[in-house]
Design a protein around this motif. Structure first.
Motif, PDB file in Angstrom:
ATOM      1  N   ALA A  86      -2.031  -0.221  -9.794  1.00 20.70           N
ATOM      2  CA  ALA A  86      -1.542  -0.023  -8.431  1.00 20.70           C
ATOM      3  C   ALA A  86      -0.544   1.124  -8.392  1.00 20.70           C
ATOM      4  N   ILE A  87      -0.617   1.950  -7.340  1.00 19.56           N
ATOM      5  CA  ILE A  87       0.221   3.138  -7.268  1.00 19.56           C
ATOM      6  C   ILE A  87       1.702   2.794  -7.203  1.00 19.56           C
ATOM      7  N   GLY A  88       2.059   1.698  -6.550  1.00 14.58           N
ATOM      8  CA  GLY A  88       3.459   1.306  -6.505  1.00 14.58           C
ATOM      9  C   GLY A  88       3.994   0.958  -7.884  1.00 14.58           C
ATOM     10  N   MET A  89       3.198   0.262  -8.696  1.00 18.77           N
ATOM     11  CA  MET A  89       3.642  -0.111 -10.027  1.00 18.77           C
ATOM     12  C   MET A  89       3.646   1.092 -10.973  1.00 18.77           C
ATOM     13  N   ILE A  90       2.787   2.065 -10.718  1.00 19.20           N
ATOM     14  CA  ILE A  90       2.865   3.320 -11.474  1.00 19.20           C
ATOM     15  C   ILE A  90       4.204   3.998 -11.195  1.00 19.20           C
ATOM     16  N   GLY A  91       4.654   3.947  -9.944  1.00 22.28           N
ATOM     17  CA  GLY A  91       5.971   4.469  -9.612  1.00 22.28           C
ATOM     18  C   GLY A  91       7.074   3.741 -10.364  1.00 22.28           C
ATOM     19  N   VAL A  92       6.936   2.426 -10.529  1.00 22.89           N
ATOM     20  CA  VAL A  92       7.917   1.642 -11.286  1.00 22.89           C
ATOM     21  C   VAL A  92       7.952   2.090 -12.745  1.00 22.89           C
ATOM     22  N   VAL A  93       6.764   2.274 -13.329  1.00 19.19           N
ATOM     23  CA  VAL A  93       6.671   2.736 -14.716  1.00 19.19           C
ATOM     24  C   VAL A  93       7.410   4.053 -14.887  1.00 19.19           C
ATOM     25  N   ARG A  94       7.171   4.995 -13.990  1.00 25.79           N
ATOM     26  CA  ARG A  94       7.788   6.319 -14.097  1.00 25.79           C
ATOM     27  C   ARG A  94       9.301   6.249 -13.914  1.00 25.79           C
ATOM     28  N   ALA A  95       9.734   5.452 -12.937  1.00 22.47           N
ATOM     29  CA  ALA A  95      11.165   5.345 -12.656  1.00 22.47           C
ATOM     30  C   ALA A  95      11.913   4.741 -13.840  1.00 22.47           C
ATOM     31  N   LEU A  96      11.406   3.645 -14.377  1.00 21.53           N
ATOM     32  CA  LEU A  96      12.088   2.965 -15.472  1.00 21.53           C
ATOM     33  C   LEU A  96      11.968   3.742 -16.782  1.00 21.53           C
ATOM     34  N   GLY A  97      10.762   4.226 -17.077  1.00 19.74           N
ATOM     35  CA  GLY A  97      10.570   4.998 -18.304  1.00 19.74           C
ATOM     36  C   GLY A  97      11.391   6.269 -18.307  1.00 19.74           C
ATOM     37  N   GLY A  98      11.466   6.929 -17.154  1.00 18.56           N
ATOM     38  CA  GLY A  98      12.255   8.145 -17.052  1.00 18.56           C
ATOM     39  C   GLY A  98      13.743   7.900 -17.199  1.00 18.56           C
ATOM     40  N   ALA A  99      14.191   6.671 -16.906  1.00 21.12           N
ATOM     41  CA  ALA A  99      15.608   6.321 -17.020  1.00 21.12           C
ATOM     42  C   ALA A  99      15.977   5.802 -18.400  1.00 21.12           C
TER      43      ALA A  99
END
Length: 400
Positions: free
Chosen positions: A18-31
């Motif tokens: 899901a695109i929303g959860m892909i956003g979560v992956v990027r946000a958390l991984g990037g942090a």
């Protein structure tokens, strides 16, 4: 308080197709959080993200061995937090107390599952006299007298009959059906009450989709944001393929009152329909989990996933002013293509409007304000993978 560092706080992110959860992956991984991604689909798009530490294929939620698999993953990977999807929450319902300490959601299971039910949410608003800006709605349970065709015929059409997975008698997905007659609505209600404990029938309201996004901690709103849908698939109303940062004081006031009325903790998005011609708006539903338009907030500098997990590990969180910047985000393939196709196929639209839609689709590639959900900094390969899959699907359909 001894706060665990981000690098020592592995997070399990579910349903990464899901695109929303892909956003979560990027946000958390990037942090700096170690992200463990899981999905029942072996080719889930999020598995290919550069921000995933490890990708795990899980058993389908309805399978008997899913809970045991989850227990093993938590131990083997030292999981400190789980970002659940709606499907995940429904799957662990009988075991919610076992896993709730890992999920940044309310501790009370009844609140969580009521907030996953459109019928329960609307019912709570009615009980609390928070009825402003609600569409005309019938809340229906099997043991109650059903609305008559004459009653439903007075509503604005099409009617929307809705049921949620949280209200299903057995594990099954939710549904939303648009019907064009009162008789069809009554028939569908009777059929669906066999499988769902409660459903609702809602009258049509005009306008475009807008979202009020929140992070709530200890009964106080810590972060808020708003988006407006610009393209929907189909164009008459549906999935939002092009959306942008936006603000409306009146809608936000209503959304604040409603989210606090529910007592929800964590992240949520309240969806409305807004009629730009009259200025009227109506609450449609609550999404008590990460939403499809999350990338608009991320591109605008508001990082809901990091706020949520930082708070869960005991860190002090800093919030951002929800200043509206000219940020627009497009999910180009296949959804924004679907928007144009739906307009081309609509026989009610004149040729010039269809041609304008096609021209606009191409011109958006040259608008510096328009970002892509998938062409994300440090993670651009997902765009190419999705484009390849889109072209492949066209070839397969063309050859069949």
């Amino acid at each position: 308080m001894n706060i665990v560092s981000r690098s020592a706080f592995p997070v399990l992110v579910t349903d990464v197709h899901a695109i929303g959860m892909i956003g979560v992956v990027r946000a958390l991984g990037g942090a700096g959080y170690p992200v463990i991604a899981c999905d029942a689909e072996e080719d889930a798009l999020g598995f290919s993200s550069n921000f995933v530490r490890q990708a795990l294929v899980c058993p389908p939620y309805g399978r008997h061995d899913f809970i045991e698999w989850l227990r093993d993953v938590i131990v083997d990977h030292g999981i400190r937090a789980i970002i659940p999807s709606e499907g995940f929450l429904v799957a662990v319902r009988a075991h919610y107390d076992e896993f709730s300490h890992l999920m940044p959601t309310p501790s009370r299971a009844s609140l969580v599952y009521d907030c996953l039910s459109k019928t329960a949410v609307i019912g709570k608003f009615i009980e609390a006299q928070q009825t402003a800006h609600l569409p005309t709605t019938y809340l229906i349970q099997a043991e109650q007298e059903l609305p008559t065709e004459a009653e439903l015929a007075t509503l604005s059409f099409p009617l929307f009959v809705k049921g949620d997975a949280a209200d299903a008698r057995e594990e099954r997905g939710g549904f939303v059906c648009a019907v064009q007659s009162a008789g069809e609505a009554c028939r569908l209600v009777r059929e669906r009450l066999v499988d769902f404990r409660r459903i609702l029938v809602q009258a049509f309201v005009p306008g475009v989709g807008v979202g009020a996004h929140f992070f709530v901690k200890n009964g106080a709103i810590k972060q808020e944001f708003m988006t407006r849908c610009i393209h929907e698939v189909p164009h008459t109303g549906g999935y939002c393929s092009l959306r942008g940062a936006w603000w409306n004081d009146e809608i936000m006031r209503d959304a604040r009152a409603k989210v606090l009325c529910l007592g929800w903790e964590g992240v949520s998005m309240l969806e409305y329909r807004w009629d730009k011609f009259s200025g009227k708006f109506w609450f449609v539903e609550l999404n008590p989990r990460f939403w499809a338009s999350l990338h608009v907030a991320l591109y605008s500098g508001i990082n809901f996933p990091v706020l949520l997990v930082d708070s869960a590990r005991g860190a002090t969180v800093s919030v951002s002013s929800p200043q509206v910047r000219p940020v627009f985000v497009r999910y180009t393939f296949p959804f924004d293509v679907g928007y144009v196709v739906s307009r081309i196929r609509d026989k009610r639209l004149p040729f010039l409007q269809k041609a304008k839609s096609v021209a606009e689709w191409f011109l958006l590639f040259f608008d510096f304000r328009v970002r892509s959900d998938l062409l994300f900094p440090g993670d651009r390969m997902l765009y190419l993978i999705q484009f390849y899959r889109f072209i492949k699907s066209l070839v397969v359909r063309g050859g069949s």
